[in-house]
Design a protein around this motif. Structure first.
Motif, PDB file in Angstrom:
ATOM      1  N   TRP A   3      24.946  -1.507 -18.882  1.00  0.00           N
ATOM      2  CA  TRP A   3      26.216  -1.228 -18.223  1.00  0.00           C
ATOM      3  C   TRP A   3      26.660   0.182 -18.582  1.00  0.00           C
ATOM      4  N   ARG A   4      27.017   0.978 -17.586  1.00  0.00           N
ATOM      5  CA  ARG A   4      27.558   2.313 -17.862  1.00  0.00           C
ATOM      6  C   ARG A   4      29.069   2.234 -17.748  1.00  0.00           C
ATOM      7  N   LEU A   5      29.736   2.459 -18.856  1.00  0.00           N
ATOM      8  CA  LEU A   5      31.190   2.351 -18.920  1.00  0.00           C
ATOM      9  C   LEU A   5      31.826   3.735 -18.986  1.00  0.00           C
ATOM     10  N   THR A   6      33.026   3.820 -18.404  1.00  0.00           N
ATOM     11  CA  THR A   6      33.787   5.079 -18.424  1.00  0.00           C
ATOM     12  C   THR A   6      35.185   4.792 -18.926  1.00  0.00           C
ATOM     13  N   SER A   7      35.654   5.630 -19.839  1.00  0.00           N
ATOM     14  CA  SER A   7      36.987   5.437 -20.415  1.00  0.00           C
ATOM     15  C   SER A   7      38.042   6.096 -19.540  1.00  0.00           C
ATOM     16  N   GLN A   8      39.305   5.849 -19.896  1.00  0.00           N
ATOM     17  CA  GLN A   8      40.402   6.500 -19.177  1.00  0.00           C
ATOM     18  C   GLN A   8      40.352   8.007 -19.351  1.00  0.00           C
ATOM     19  N   ASP A   9      39.730   8.451 -20.434  1.00  0.00           N
ATOM     20  CA  ASP A   9      39.565   9.893 -20.680  1.00  0.00           C
ATOM     21  C   ASP A   9      38.288  10.440 -20.053  1.00  0.00           C
ATOM     22  N   GLU A  10      37.634   9.618 -19.235  1.00  0.00           N
ATOM     23  CA  GLU A  10      36.418   9.994 -18.522  1.00  0.00           C
ATOM     24  C   GLU A  10      35.240  10.244 -19.451  1.00  0.00           C
ATOM     25  N   ILE A  11      35.230   9.565 -20.583  1.00  0.00           N
ATOM     26  CA  ILE A  11      34.061   9.558 -21.456  1.00  0.00           C
ATOM     27  C   ILE A  11      33.125   8.462 -20.966  1.00  0.00           C
ATOM     28  N   SER A  12      31.855   8.769 -20.804  1.00  0.00           N
ATOM     29  CA  SER A  12      30.887   7.813 -20.270  1.00  0.00           C
ATOM     30  C   SER A  12      29.869   7.429 -21.340  1.00  0.00           C
ATOM     31  N   VAL A  13      29.549   6.134 -21.366  1.00  0.00           N
ATOM     32  CA  VAL A  13      28.583   5.651 -22.339  1.00  0.00           C
ATOM     33  C   VAL A  13      27.799   4.494 -21.728  1.00  0.00           C
ATOM     34  N   ALA A  14      26.514   4.408 -22.036  1.00  0.00           N
ATOM     35  CA  ALA A  14      25.663   3.310 -21.570  1.00  0.00           C
ATOM     36  C   ALA A  14      25.532   2.288 -22.694  1.00  0.00           C
ATOM     37  N   TRP A  16      38.320   0.632 -20.571  1.00  0.00           N
ATOM     38  CA  TRP A  16      37.011   1.045 -20.061  1.00  0.00           C
ATOM     39  C   TRP A  16      36.689   0.266 -18.790  1.00  0.00           C
ATOM     40  N   THR A  17      35.980   0.932 -17.853  1.00  0.00           N
ATOM     41  CA  THR A  17      35.526   0.259 -16.636  1.00  0.00           C
ATOM     42  C   THR A  17      34.064   0.598 -16.382  1.00  0.00           C
ATOM     43  N   ALA A  18      33.451  -0.231 -15.550  1.00  0.00           N
ATOM     44  CA  ALA A  18      32.072   0.030 -15.139  1.00  0.00           C
ATOM     45  C   ALA A  18      32.054   0.603 -13.725  1.00  0.00           C
ATOM     46  N   GLY A  19      33.065   1.395 -13.398  1.00  0.00           N
ATOM     47  CA  GLY A  19      33.135   2.015 -12.082  1.00  0.00           C
ATOM     48  C   GLY A  19      34.114   1.304 -11.170  1.00  0.00           C
TER      49      GLY A  19
END
Length: 296
Positions: free
Chosen positions: A201-212, A261-264
């Protein structure tokens, strides 16, 4: 100021070449048409038509005025048509196609209300995950959910909503296994995965930090309802559109995990062939679906 209705008498007289012919078209005596045109000329202070017992000829001023008067009459007729179409009760058959998740989670709660709102409409819903060619297969509307923007086409597109993809789990699971406080902690948790090829899952934070992140695969299913019910049963953490999980979240059967965090996102768009989009029945369905989606 002249009477705008006099434009109609004037334009009809010019189009048909005589007051008599205009009177027959309008259901009025010839004398009434002649009188109304004379009143128009008096109001304007200009001669528009040279008339004798044998001739009916526009003056130079009359030719210029006619061009604008005819355009005004056309616009007035168009305005009346728009109102009549809006006021007319939609009727006829409307064929809709949608994918299984879209039908289950977006249309199932709306179409019965649509049928009640417009009792003269006959709604046909075709549910399939196969790509449907609206024009070739004779559909009026497609309701599609998609991650990437839809390609340009000859179809009219109207986006009616956007959902966050969120992580969800039951309170029972989180009490038993603990609530992850960072995306990295998901590697110690059981994942309910949509396909064996989508273990990450690729998640993105409210600060637009992305992590797999890669949870431990516990269960695979390529159907949203199965994943949803498995999450409610406490089998693990699932990754689903927020609108799908919303009723269970409201009831307390699910919690959002890592809410920042969201996955898009997944968008829902209505597509329809341009030529059909202006039909009152099609427009009524599109407006109804858009209004109801926006209110949720």
């Amino acid at each position: 100021m002249y009477n705008l209705n006099d434009l109609i008498f004037f334009v009809q007289a010019v189009d048909l070449g005589s007051f008599a012919a205009a009177g027959r078209r309008l259901g009025q005596p010839k004398s009434t048409v002649s009188k109304r045109v004379a009143e128009l000329e008096a109001a304007l202070g200009a001669r528009l038509i040279h008339r004798t017992s044998r001739s009916f000829v526009l003056t130079d001023t009359g030719r210029d005025f006619y061009d604008h008067a005819r355009a005004a009459v056309i616009e007035a007729e168009a305005a009346e048509t728009v109102v009549r179409e809006r006021m007319a009760e939609p009727s006829g058959t409307v064929r809709i196609t949608a994918s299984v998740p879209t039908a289950q989670f977006h249309l199932a709660d709306q179409l019965h209300a649509l049928a009640r709102r417009f009792p003269k409409l006959e709604i046909h819903l075709h549910v399939t995950d196969r790509f449907v060619d609206l024009v070739q297969e004779g559909f009026d509307i497609a309701v599609r959910s998609h991650f990437a923007p839809l390609p340009d086409s000859d179809l009219m597109q109207r986006q009616i909503g956007t959902d966050r993809i969120v992580l969800i789990a039951s309170p029972f699971y989180l009490e038993e296994r603990g609530t992850p406080s960072t995306p990295e902690a998901l590697s110690e948790h059981d994942g309910l995965i949509i396909a064996s090829s989508a273990r990450t899952w690729r998640l993105t934070s409210q600060d637009e930090i992305s992590v797999a992140v890669a949870p431990r695969p516990r269960f695979f299913a390529d159907e949203s309802v199965v994943l949803l019910k498995s999450a409610i049963a406490g089998l693990g953490i699932a990754c689903l559109p927020e609108s799908i999980a919303a009723p269970a979240i409201t009831e307390g059967a699910l919690n959002i995990v890592l809410p920042s965090w969201t996955a898009g996102n997944i968008a829902t768009t209505i597509l329809t062939p341009h030529r059909r989009s202006q039909l009152p029945s099609i427009r009524a369905v599109i407006d109804f679906l858009a209004e109801n989606r926006a209110s949720k």
